[in-house]
Design a protein around this motif. Sequence first.
Motif, PDB file in Angstrom:
ATOM      1  N   GLY A 117       0.810  -1.209   0.000  1.00 32.20           N
ATOM      2  CA  GLY A 117       0.000   0.000   0.000  1.00 32.20           C
ATOM      3  C   GLY A 117       0.846   1.262   0.000  1.00 32.20           C
ATOM      4  N   LEU A 118       1.898   1.281   0.800  1.00 28.63           N
ATOM      5  CA  LEU A 118       2.771   2.446   0.839  1.00 28.63           C
ATOM      6  C   LEU A 118       3.510   2.636  -0.484  1.00 28.63           C
ATOM      7  CD1 LEU A 118       4.220   2.085   4.445  1.00 28.63           C
ATOM      8  CD2 LEU A 118       2.544   3.769   3.638  1.00 28.63           C
ATOM      9  N   THR A 119       3.883   1.539  -1.108  1.00 27.22           N
ATOM     10  CA  THR A 119       4.538   1.626  -2.416  1.00 27.22           C
ATOM     11  C   THR A 119       3.597   2.260  -3.431  1.00 27.22           C
ATOM     12  OG1 THR A 119       5.895  -0.300  -1.887  1.00 27.22           O
ATOM     13  CG2 THR A 119       5.673   0.270  -4.219  1.00 27.22           C
ATOM     14  N   ARG A 120       2.338   1.883  -3.394  1.00 28.19           N
ATOM     15  CA  ARG A 120       1.353   2.503  -4.302  1.00 28.19           C
ATOM     16  C   ARG A 120       1.138   3.966  -3.956  1.00 28.19           C
ATOM     17  NH1 ARG A 120      -3.753  -0.872  -5.711  1.00 28.19           N
ATOM     18  NH2 ARG A 120      -3.850   0.801  -7.199  1.00 28.19           N
ATOM     19  N   LEU A 121       1.073   4.290  -2.668  1.00 30.69           N
ATOM     20  CA  LEU A 121       0.875   5.687  -2.261  1.00 30.69           C
ATOM     21  C   LEU A 121       2.038   6.574  -2.716  1.00 30.69           C
ATOM     22  CD1 LEU A 121      -0.576   5.627   1.353  1.00 30.69           C
ATOM     23  CD2 LEU A 121      -1.611   6.611  -0.688  1.00 30.69           C
ATOM     24  N   ALA A 122       3.211   6.015  -2.797  1.00 31.15           N
ATOM     25  CA  ALA A 122       4.372   6.796  -3.239  1.00 31.15           C
ATOM     26  C   ALA A 122       4.204   7.310  -4.667  1.00 31.15           C
ATOM     27  CB  ALA A 122       5.639   5.949  -3.114  1.00 31.15           C
ATOM     28  N   ASP A 123       3.325   6.683  -5.425  1.00 30.57           N
ATOM     29  CA  ASP A 123       3.067   7.118  -6.798  1.00 30.57           C
ATOM     30  C   ASP A 123       2.016   8.221  -6.882  1.00 30.57           C
ATOM     31  OD1 ASP A 123       4.880   5.288  -7.805  1.00 30.57           O
ATOM     32  OD2 ASP A 123       3.373   3.727  -8.094  1.00 30.57           O
ATOM     33  N   LEU A 124       1.447   8.614  -5.744  1.00 25.69           N
ATOM     34  CA  LEU A 124       0.373   9.596  -5.735  1.00 25.69           C
ATOM     35  C   LEU A 124       0.767  10.918  -6.389  1.00 25.69           C
ATOM     36  CD1 LEU A 124      -2.536  10.139  -4.736  1.00 25.69           C
ATOM     37  CD2 LEU A 124      -1.533  10.992  -2.621  1.00 25.69           C
ATOM     38  N   GLY A 125       1.956  11.397  -6.111  1.00 25.35           N
ATOM     39  CA  GLY A 125       2.376  12.687  -6.638  1.00 25.35           C
ATOM     40  C   GLY A 125       2.966  12.638  -8.031  1.00 25.35           C
ATOM     41  N   THR A 126       3.036  11.466  -8.632  1.00 21.03           N
ATOM     42  CA  THR A 126       3.665  11.367  -9.954  1.00 21.03           C
ATOM     43  C   THR A 126       2.657  11.294 -11.064  1.00 21.03           C
ATOM     44  OG1 THR A 126       3.817   8.949  -9.802  1.00 21.03           O
ATOM     45  CG2 THR A 126       5.722  10.248  -9.057  1.00 21.03           C
TER      46      THR A 126
END
Length: 162
Positions: free
Chosen positions: A153-162
């Motif tokens: 989940g955190l790995t996916r959230l890291a893509d939020l700003g991209t």
Amino acid sequence: MATKTSAKGAAEPQDDPAGPLDMSALTTVVGYPLRRAQLAVFDDFNRRFAALKLTPAQFSALALIGANPGRKQSEIAGALGIQRPNFVAMMDELERRGLAQRLRTPTDRRSRALALTAAGEALVARARRLQAQQEREIEKLVGHDRRELLIAGLTRLADLGT
């Protein structure tokens, strides 16, 4: 002294603040518990790694350099999301401590390839053991399956700003 809202919408002081603070405005959104968890994990990291004199960023850089020897400084910095001037300063410190080195590349005289020194490899090995202990503690708190879900989940959230 706590406040309450009057019928007109103005805040008025309360004489008797009853019970714990209502934190629901913060605890029901992702960012607040995420940041609190990050602070807790980093505090634990700093306590565990104090004897090694490593920050989370330094450990991350050394681990990535160790797993990818010979890669360019800009690649490592980019992968970690560290701005170039900050990464240069960190590499200066890691070189000063004899943990990493910048090497000339045969194809591009302007860029530098990164590698760990023998001392850096030994320190990363010690740090990985400490990291494994921390991961075991986290797994005790949340369980194996939830830990795996958390990482995903955190790995996916890291893509939020991209």
